[in-house]
Motif scaffolding. Structure first.
Motif, PDB file in Angstrom:
ATOM      1  N   ASP A 176       8.842 -20.772 -28.664  1.00  0.00           N
ATOM      2  CA  ASP A 176       9.252 -20.791 -27.885  1.00  0.00           C
ATOM      3  C   ASP A 176       9.328 -19.418 -28.134  1.00  0.00           C
ATOM      4  O   ASP A 176      10.364 -18.694 -28.534  1.00  0.00           O
ATOM      5  CB  ASP A 176      10.335 -21.621 -27.202  1.00  0.00           C
ATOM      6  CG  ASP A 176       9.655 -23.431 -27.600  1.00  0.00           C
ATOM      7  OD1 ASP A 176       9.155 -23.228 -27.818  1.00  0.00           O
ATOM      8  OD2 ASP A 176      11.246 -23.501 -27.666  1.00  0.00           O
ATOM      9  N   LYS A 186       1.076 -21.106 -24.675  1.00  0.00           N
ATOM     10  CA  LYS A 186       1.905 -22.487 -24.449  1.00  0.00           C
ATOM     11  C   LYS A 186       0.862 -23.549 -23.438  1.00  0.00           C
ATOM     12  O   LYS A 186       0.358 -24.633 -24.393  1.00  0.00           O
ATOM     13  CB  LYS A 186       3.245 -22.202 -24.271  1.00  0.00           C
ATOM     14  CG  LYS A 186       3.676 -23.661 -24.776  1.00  0.00           C
ATOM     15  CD  LYS A 186       5.511 -23.524 -24.751  1.00  0.00           C
ATOM     16  CE  LYS A 186       5.776 -22.700 -26.475  1.00  0.00           C
ATOM     17  NZ  LYS A 186       6.272 -23.334 -27.617  1.00  0.00           N
ATOM     18  N   SER A 335       4.505 -31.963 -22.837  1.00  0.00           N
ATOM     19  CA  SER A 335       5.026 -32.723 -23.194  1.00  0.00           C
ATOM     20  C   SER A 335       5.777 -33.273 -24.697  1.00  0.00           C
ATOM     21  O   SER A 335       6.310 -33.264 -24.782  1.00  0.00           O
ATOM     22  CB  SER A 335       5.977 -33.296 -22.045  1.00  0.00           C
ATOM     23  OG  SER A 335       5.931 -32.763 -20.747  1.00  0.00           O
ATOM     24  N   GLN A 338       5.042 -30.307 -27.202  1.00  0.00           N
ATOM     25  CA  GLN A 338       6.217 -29.308 -27.008  1.00  0.00           C
ATOM     26  C   GLN A 338       6.976 -29.912 -28.465  1.00  0.00           C
ATOM     27  O   GLN A 338       8.437 -30.071 -28.857  1.00  0.00           O
ATOM     28  CB  GLN A 338       6.840 -29.273 -26.229  1.00  0.00           C
ATOM     29  CG  GLN A 338       8.467 -28.740 -26.070  1.00  0.00           C
ATOM     30  CD  GLN A 338       8.351 -27.158 -26.373  1.00  0.00           C
ATOM     31  OE1 GLN A 338       6.637 -26.690 -26.725  1.00  0.00           O
ATOM     32  NE2 GLN A 338       9.436 -26.419 -26.671  1.00  0.00           N
ATOM     33  N   LEU A 342      10.788 -27.821 -22.932  1.00  0.00           N
ATOM     34  CA  LEU A 342       9.914 -26.783 -22.376  1.00  0.00           C
ATOM     35  C   LEU A 342      10.323 -25.274 -22.063  1.00  0.00           C
ATOM     36  O   LEU A 342      12.003 -25.318 -21.146  1.00  0.00           O
ATOM     37  CB  LEU A 342       9.130 -26.579 -21.350  1.00  0.00           C
ATOM     38  CG  LEU A 342       8.129 -27.903 -22.098  1.00  0.00           C
ATOM     39  CD1 LEU A 342       7.000 -28.723 -20.106  1.00  0.00           C
ATOM     40  CD2 LEU A 342       6.592 -27.392 -22.774  1.00  0.00           C
TER      41      LEU A 342
END
Length: 397
Positions: A176, A186, A335, A338, A342
């Motif tokens: 991130d 990303k 999602s 991740q 997010l």
């Protein structure tokens, strides 16, 4: 007139089938990603100790995240491993960074190899070869400088190394970070790249990228060692192919690779994507036909025309619905990859997703028109099959 009509209908049927196939890939990636990724593996009790791992870290230069990235390798929760730092230039400031970390963590087994060796055109292989030949353990982990590890990632990778498995790699993803370029990276790695990567692993097709790879040294030695792959720029693809050809399984770990390079801007990212496309074109020529059709905007337009011809559907409405559903599937997949909140909102995702999808065909066209590959300050030309030749190679004394 009749042959022309048959040809048009033939293309329409082809696009219809290809479009259906792409939705199957979406479904496989979402379901398999949910099943495969971020799983906690509880090791079964055994009298045999975990095998030792030699970690090869090729370095060149210092970026703002290098110290924190390298430090995660000194704090791995794994019983026995060594870190072998590979630095080509004796004046590289990365040497000072490495020495400071070695002093901070004296209990971690480390070695520094400076100078590299000339075994081919691949700079990464040249940089790592001395360390590889001096490695102590049966398992080799090649890990790029921009990779950040969780404490249990190496343990997860080794746990996936079954008796019939010869190579375990991490699916590319990113840490991130702030900024549009970080959002763009990303989105790409969590959607377009993850979709192909997960589906390839599901059907056992070689889609290996070498940014974080654990492999059996004995298999490499049977093939002549790491230096054998120095003639390729895409050494990761051919290393995986070597394992597959010898009857070994390859697979992904449940932890995605956390890329955390300090260099994060749109131009650098797009240059990276273009370089990868050039490598794929040289290794698999049919990519020039099929890869553009895997992009949302391209296959959507082709399918809209096909459905208007075959079923008399309104093409514009079909195209907009296609984009909307593709967008939702990508949000779901991102999602899953991740596995948490997010670092951007839905509006940022919309802008980044549209930018990525609309620019992808253009970047692929650039790769087709200019086959030469620029890698840092060096230029290479690829022949069919992936063998590389450096243009204006550096003079060796």
């Amino acid at each position: 007139m009749a042959p022309m009509i048959y040809t048009l209908y033939g293309f329409a049927i082809f696009f219809f089938i290809f479009w259906c196939g792409m939705w199957l890939l979406h479904l496989i990636a979402i379901v398999y990603g949910k099943y495969r990724l971020h799983k906690k593996i509880i090791p079964e009790p055994t009298d045999e100790p975990y095998p030792g791992v030699s970690i090869l870290k090729p370095l060149m230069g210092v970026d703002p995240h290098l110290v924190s990235n390298l430090e995660t390798f000194f704090t791995l929760n794994y019983p026995m491993y060594e870190i072998l730092f590979c630095i080509e230039d004796e004046k590289d400031p990365a040497i000072d960074v490495v020495n400071a970390l070695i002093e901070k963590y004296p209990k971690v087994s480390t070695s520094v190899f400076v100078g590299g060796s000339l075994v081919g055109v691949n700079p990464k292989i040249n940089n790592m070869n001395k360390a590889y030949e001096a490695s102590s353990y049966d398992l080799i982990l090649i890990s790029d400088s921009g990779i950040r590890m969780k404490e249990d990632t190496l343990l997860d990778m080794v746990n996936h190394m079954t008796e019939k498995t010869g190579l375990i790699h991490q699916m590319p993803f990113t840490c991130d970070r702030n900024g549009f370029a970080a959002t763009l990276e990303k989105i790409y790695f969590g959607t377009a790249q993850s979709r192909i990567y997960l589906c390839a692993d599901f059907v056992r097709v070689n889609c290996h990228t070498g940014m974080s790879t654990l492999m059996r040294k004995a298999v490499l030695e049977e093939h002549g060692g790491l230096k054998t792959f120095g003639c390729y720029l895409a050494e990761d693809f051919f290393i995986a192919k070597c394992f597959i050809d010898r009857g070994w399984k390859i697979g992904i770990s449940s932890h995605p690779a956390l890329q955390n390079s300090g260099l994060c801007d749109v131009n650098s990212f797009q240059a990276r994507l273009t370089r990868w496309a050039k490598l794929r074109l040289a290794m698999v020529p049919l990519v020039i036909i099929f890869e553009p059709l895997t992009e949302c905007m391209v296959i959507g337009a082709c399918a809209a025309w096909a459905f208007s011809l075959l079923f008399l559907w309104e093409p514009l409405v079909f195209y907009l619905v296609h984009i909307l559903v593709w967008f939702l599937c990508d949000w779901i997949l991102l999602s899953i990859v991740q596995n948490g909140t997010l670092p951007f909102n839905k509006f940022d995702f919309i802008i980044g997703w549209l930018f990525r999808e609309c620019s992808a065909p253009y970047l692929f066209l650039l790769a087709v028109l200019d086959p030469t590959i620029k890698w840092r300050n060096r230029v290479f030309k690829l022949a069919w099959g992936g063998v590389a030749q450096e243009l204006k190679p550096r003079i060796k004394c």
